[in-house]
Design a protein around this motif. Structure first.
Motif, PDB file in Angstrom:
ATOM      1  N   PHE A   1       0.850  -1.202   0.000  1.00  0.00           N
ATOM      2  CA  PHE A   1       0.000   0.000   0.000  1.00  0.00           C
ATOM      3  C   PHE A   1       0.889   1.257   0.000  1.00  0.00           C
ATOM      4  O   PHE A   1       0.883   2.034   0.967  1.00  0.00           O
ATOM      5  N   PRO A   2       1.653   1.448  -1.094  1.00  0.00           N
ATOM      6  CA  PRO A   2       2.576   2.599  -1.105  1.00  0.00           C
ATOM      7  C   PRO A   2       1.852   3.932  -1.003  1.00  0.00           C
ATOM      8  O   PRO A   2       2.447   4.931  -0.617  1.00  0.00           O
ATOM      9  N   LYS A   3       0.537   3.927  -1.328  1.00  0.00           N
ATOM     10  CA  LYS A   3      -0.205   5.202  -1.267  1.00  0.00           C
ATOM     11  C   LYS A   3      -1.020   5.323   0.018  1.00  0.00           C
ATOM     12  O   LYS A   3      -1.926   6.157   0.101  1.00  0.00           O
ATOM     13  N   ALA A   4      -0.730   4.491   1.005  1.00  0.00           N
ATOM     14  CA  ALA A   4      -1.469   4.554   2.280  1.00  0.00           C
ATOM     15  C   ALA A   4      -1.441   5.985   2.818  1.00  0.00           C
ATOM     16  O   ALA A   4      -0.419   6.666   2.725  1.00  0.00           O
ATOM     17  N   GLU A   5      -2.582   6.411   3.384  1.00  0.00           N
ATOM     18  CA  GLU A   5      -2.700   7.790   3.860  1.00  0.00           C
ATOM     19  C   GLU A   5      -1.745   8.082   5.009  1.00  0.00           C
ATOM     20  O   GLU A   5      -1.295   9.198   5.211  1.00  0.00           O
ATOM     21  N   CYS A   6      -1.474   7.047   5.800  1.00  0.00           N
ATOM     22  CA  CYS A   6      -0.683   7.269   7.001  1.00  0.00           C
ATOM     23  C   CYS A   6       0.174   6.030   7.250  1.00  0.00           C
ATOM     24  O   CYS A   6      -0.343   4.918   7.270  1.00  0.00           O
ATOM     25  N   LYS A   7       1.483   6.234   7.414  1.00  0.00           N
ATOM     26  CA  LYS A   7       2.395   5.090   7.564  1.00  0.00           C
ATOM     27  C   LYS A   7       3.259   5.247   8.813  1.00  0.00           C
ATOM     28  O   LYS A   7       3.789   6.332   9.064  1.00  0.00           O
ATOM     29  N   PHE A   8       3.404   4.152   9.533  1.00  0.00           N
ATOM     30  CA  PHE A   8       4.285   4.140  10.697  1.00  0.00           C
ATOM     31  C   PHE A   8       5.255   2.975  10.562  1.00  0.00           C
ATOM     32  O   PHE A   8       4.924   1.951   9.949  1.00  0.00           O
ATOM     33  N   PHE A   9       6.432   3.141  11.156  1.00  0.00           N
ATOM     34  CA  PHE A   9       7.389   2.035  11.213  1.00  0.00           C
ATOM     35  C   PHE A   9       7.796   1.913  12.678  1.00  0.00           C
ATOM     36  O   PHE A   9       8.345   2.846  13.260  1.00  0.00           O
ATOM     37  N   MET A  10       7.449   0.777  13.296  1.00  0.00           N
ATOM     38  CA  MET A  10       7.729   0.601  14.730  1.00  0.00           C
ATOM     39  C   MET A  10       8.926  -0.299  14.935  1.00  0.00           C
ATOM     40  O   MET A  10       9.021  -1.361  14.304  1.00  0.00           O
ATOM     41  N   ILE A  11       9.805   0.106  15.831  1.00  0.00           N
ATOM     42  CA  ILE A  11      10.963  -0.715  16.174  1.00  0.00           C
ATOM     43  C   ILE A  11      11.080  -0.776  17.704  1.00  0.00           C
ATOM     44  O   ILE A  11      10.431  -0.011  18.416  1.00  0.00           O
ATOM     45  N   ALA A  12      11.919  -1.708  18.181  1.00  0.00           N
ATOM     46  CA  ALA A  12      12.269  -1.766  19.606  1.00  0.00           C
ATOM     47  C   ALA A  12      13.523  -2.623  19.691  1.00  0.00           C
ATOM     48  O   ALA A  12      13.803  -3.413  18.777  1.00  0.00           O
ATOM     49  N   ASP A  13      14.276  -2.469  20.791  1.00  0.00           N
ATOM     50  CA  ASP A  13      15.504  -3.255  20.962  1.00  0.00           C
ATOM     51  C   ASP A  13      15.180  -4.744  20.938  1.00  0.00           C
ATOM     52  O   ASP A  13      14.121  -5.170  21.427  1.00  0.00           O
ATOM     53  N   LEU A  14      16.134  -5.516  20.442  1.00  0.00           N
ATOM     54  CA  LEU A  14      15.930  -6.956  20.300  1.00  0.00           C
ATOM     55  C   LEU A  14      15.512  -7.635  21.607  1.00  0.00           C
ATOM     56  O   LEU A  14      14.558  -8.409  21.641  1.00  0.00           O
ATOM     57  N   GLU A  15      16.223  -7.323  22.709  1.00  0.00           N
ATOM     58  CA  GLU A  15      15.924  -7.996  23.987  1.00  0.00           C
ATOM     59  C   GLU A  15      14.514  -7.656  24.458  1.00  0.00           C
ATOM     60  O   GLU A  15      13.810  -8.487  25.023  1.00  0.00           O
TER      61      GLU A  15
END
Ligand code: DC
Length: 202
Positions: A129-143
């Protein structure tokens, strides 16, 4: 309209997407669950790959969001079965296959046409969905991701050790982010959220 959250396992994207869907009374699409369902089907079917790819178009894979993301395969509820460690072990390998991605992507694009959705995955903001109205990318430390996943599995009665969970996440991160087909990647226009230091409400 669609809002997407991509990120690695345990970053908090599914729980967040589910909570937002509840709060806003919109639909939730768990793309990882669909890859898990196809993996479950592959493990159950014991077919050669060409036969398996062909069979994808004759199975009935249905899903709905009703408090939780529920999945059925040919009428059988597999919502819990797709979280089995055996499925987790194989899902990244199956999800890397072009024919599997084509099948799931077509299914998702058709599904979201007629409603408001929040969806989570690995490549939704970049490839699906490259045209998605709103995009988030969530990360967190591996542990931290491994601790969350370990707790979630234990809560659901799946007994695995923390060291197995961390090894599993590392292995999946590597396959998911280095595969040729639409790897896990932040879209240029996605908002980055590092949830390492946040509790769920934060
Ligand atoms: O979100 P999850 O951990 O349940 O996802 C299971 C696997 O599915 C993940 O290791 C990679 C694959 N996946 C994918 O390739 N593309 C997506 N959009 C979502 C998941």
């Amino acid at each position: 309209m669609i809002v997407v959250i991509d990120g690695p396992a345990g970053s908090g994207k599914s729980s967040t997407a589910r909570a937002v869907a509840h709060e806003l009374n919109i639909q939730y699409l768990d793309s990882g669950a669909l890859y898990r369902a196809v993996t479950y089907l592959f493990l159950e079917s014991e077919q050669s790959l060409p036969k398996f790819f062909e069979s994808l178009y004759s199975v009935q894979l249905t899903f709905k969001f009703d408090n939780e993301f529920q999945v059925t395969l040919n009428g059988e509820r597999i919502t819990e079965a797709i979280r089995d460690p055996m499925v987790s072990e194989h899902v990244s390998r199956i999800a890397a296959m072009t024919k599997v991605r084509e099948y799931i992507n077509a299914l998702m694009k058709k599904t979201v046409q007629n409603d408001l959705y929040i969806a989570d995955g690995r490549d939704l903001g970049t490839a699906v969905f490259p045209k998605a109205e709103c995009k988030f990318f969530m990360i967190a430390d591996l542990e931290i991701r491994a601790k969350r996943r370990h707790q979630e599995l234990n809560t659901n009665g799946i007994k695995v050790s923390y060291s197995e969970v961390i090894a599993e996440i590392k292995r999946r991160d590597k396959i998911d982010s280095t595969r040729d087909n639409d790897p896990l990647k932040q879209a240029d226009d996605a908002i980055l959220i590092d949830s390492s230091a946040f509790n769920f409400d934060e």
